[in-house]
Design an enzyme around this catalytic site. Structure first.
Site, short mmCIF file in Angstrom:
data_model
loop_
_atom_site.label_atom_id
_atom_site.label_comp_id
_atom_site.label_asym_id
_atom_site.label_seq_id
_atom_site.Cartn_x
_atom_site.Cartn_y
_atom_site.Cartn_z
N SER A 188 1.05 -1.85 0.02
CA SER A 188 -0.25 0.16 -0.03
C SER A 188 1.05 1.08 -0.24
O SER A 188 2.07 1.48 0.68
CB SER A 188 -1.00 0.30 1.28
OG SER A 188 -1.56 1.30 1.56
N GLU A 243 -0.05 3.47 1.48
CA GLU A 243 -0.24 3.98 2.87
C GLU A 243 1.33 4.42 3.58
O GLU A 243 1.80 4.39 4.83
CB GLU A 243 -1.36 3.38 3.44
CG GLU A 243 -2.72 3.64 2.91
CD GLU A 243 -2.80 5.16 3.38
OE1 GLU A 243 -2.32 5.79 4.72
OE2 GLU A 243 -3.68 6.06 3.06
N TYR A 251 -2.94 0.67 9.64
CA TYR A 251 -3.51 -0.25 8.32
C TYR A 251 -1.52 -0.42 7.87
O TYR A 251 -1.21 -0.82 6.63
CB TYR A 251 -4.00 -0.06 7.58
CG TYR A 251 -4.00 0.01 6.34
CD1 TYR A 251 -4.63 -1.67 6.02
CD2 TYR A 251 -3.14 0.19 5.23
CE1 TYR A 251 -4.80 -2.19 5.06
CE2 TYR A 251 -3.41 0.30 4.09
CZ TYR A 251 -4.33 -1.22 3.65
OH TYR A 251 -4.33 -1.23 2.38
N GLY A 308 -14.77 13.98 7.21
CA GLY A 308 -13.44 14.59 7.96
C GLY A 308 -13.43 15.53 7.16
O GLY A 308 -13.78 16.10 6.13
#
Length: 321
Positions: free
Chosen positions: A130, A132, A154, A216
């Site tokens: 990922s 991320e 994660y 958000g």
């Protein structure tokens, strides 16, 4: 062509977006496809049904954290290629379920690697990484040489899995590689993902709904691609002469606010009339800009994303109409 002459693929986590599209892609390539879920008998496999391929896939139960379960699935399928896409896949949910996230991704990856090492034939392994993992690169495009700085449970799990793959490749000579995929979407995404949440909300409003959309942070930016294109990159990685890790992305970054604006524009609506920014939906940590450099994938595999950014928004919306 009989089964013996066909390549065999095992897709762990076949019920998700990527697993379903990958199954469809490999079936069209002439593969025998096995797919796993924690409960193959009890799962609905809605995505496989939507793609009309459920009857063409051989389904197995597999619990990634249970090594015996992994080994049984490997022996039943006897695969030439394994695509490990299983594990908790939501960044936001990982803050609420950190242990489950880390175990399903990291321990699951370890069990697949160790199980493959014990098989009697060489197996090529793809592990789902990922973008991320890079954390916030402050707008600098991340490539295969960019250091990791995970900012969520994660991302920590995916980073750990990356290094496990790297270690087994170096230590045991496994053909194992990680696709470091940035955000990729489609109509198969569940609504817990903010992109699908937005698209489905706009659709409801266009049909007469009166609700408000709570989101958000809107100032975050991401590299959003089209998931069906990304599964081809997964397959291409296992067709290379040597196992390598690749960043898979579009190279184009837009903000969530731009995504929202484009989604509402599909219904000729002004997003500001419907969206409420809710601080309760802010994550404990969140990278501001996800920015990628996928040049290596283009140079070495010939893969390049054709659909990105606003075009992804349009395709997601059109797929619901």
């Amino acid at each position: 062509m009989n089964r013996a002459s066909k390549p065999i693929a095992l897709i762990c986590g076949i019920s998700g977006q990527d697993g379903s599209y990958l199954a469809d892609f490999l079936l069209k390539k002439g593969y025998v496809v096995f797919g796993t879920s924690r409960d193959a008998q009890g799962s609905g496999f809605a995505n496989l049904q939507k793609l009309d391929i459920k009857e063409q896939v051989q389904l197995l139960s597999l619990v990634p954290e249970d090594f015996r379960s992994v080994l049984v699935a490997l022996r039943k399928s006897d695969p030439d290629e394994i695509y490990y896409l299983a594990g908790q896949s939501s960044v936001g949910l990982s803050f609420e379920q950190p242990a489950e996230t880390i175990q399903s991704i990291t321990l699951g990856t370890l069990n697949i690697l160790e199980g493959s090492r014990m098989m009697d034939k060489p197996i090529k392994i793809y592990s789902a990484g990922s973008g991320e993992c890079f954390g916030d690169t402050h707008g600098n495009p991340a490539n295969e040489l960019t250091p990791f700085h995970p900012m969520s449970p994660y991302a920590v799990a995916k980073t750990s899995a990356f290094w496990l793959v790297n270690n087994y490749r170096d230590a045991y000579g496994l053909f194992a590689c990680t696709g470091i995929l940035f955000n990729h979407e489609s109509d198969l995404r569940p609504e817990r993902f903010v992109t699908q949440k937005i698209i489905r909300f706009v659709r409801r409003i266009a049909q007469g709904g009166q609700e408000k959309l709570r989101l958000g942070r809107l100032d975050i930016s991401r590299d959003w691609g089209w998931a069906p294109e990304y599964v081809e990159a997964m397959w291409l990685m296992l067709q290379q002469a040597q196992p390598q890790d690749f960043v898979i992305a579009t190279g184009n970054t837009i903000s969530l606010e731009e995504f929202v604006q484009a989604a509402f524009a599909q219904a000729n609506l002004d997003w500001k009339d419907y969206v409420i920014q809710d601080p309760n939906l802010f994550r404990p940590t969140d990278l501001a800009i996800g920015c990628a450099d996928p040049a290596k994938a283009h140079q070495e595999m010939g893969w390049k994303a054709q659909i990105c950014g606003i075009e992804v928004v349009k395709k997601m919306y059109q797929s619901l109409t």
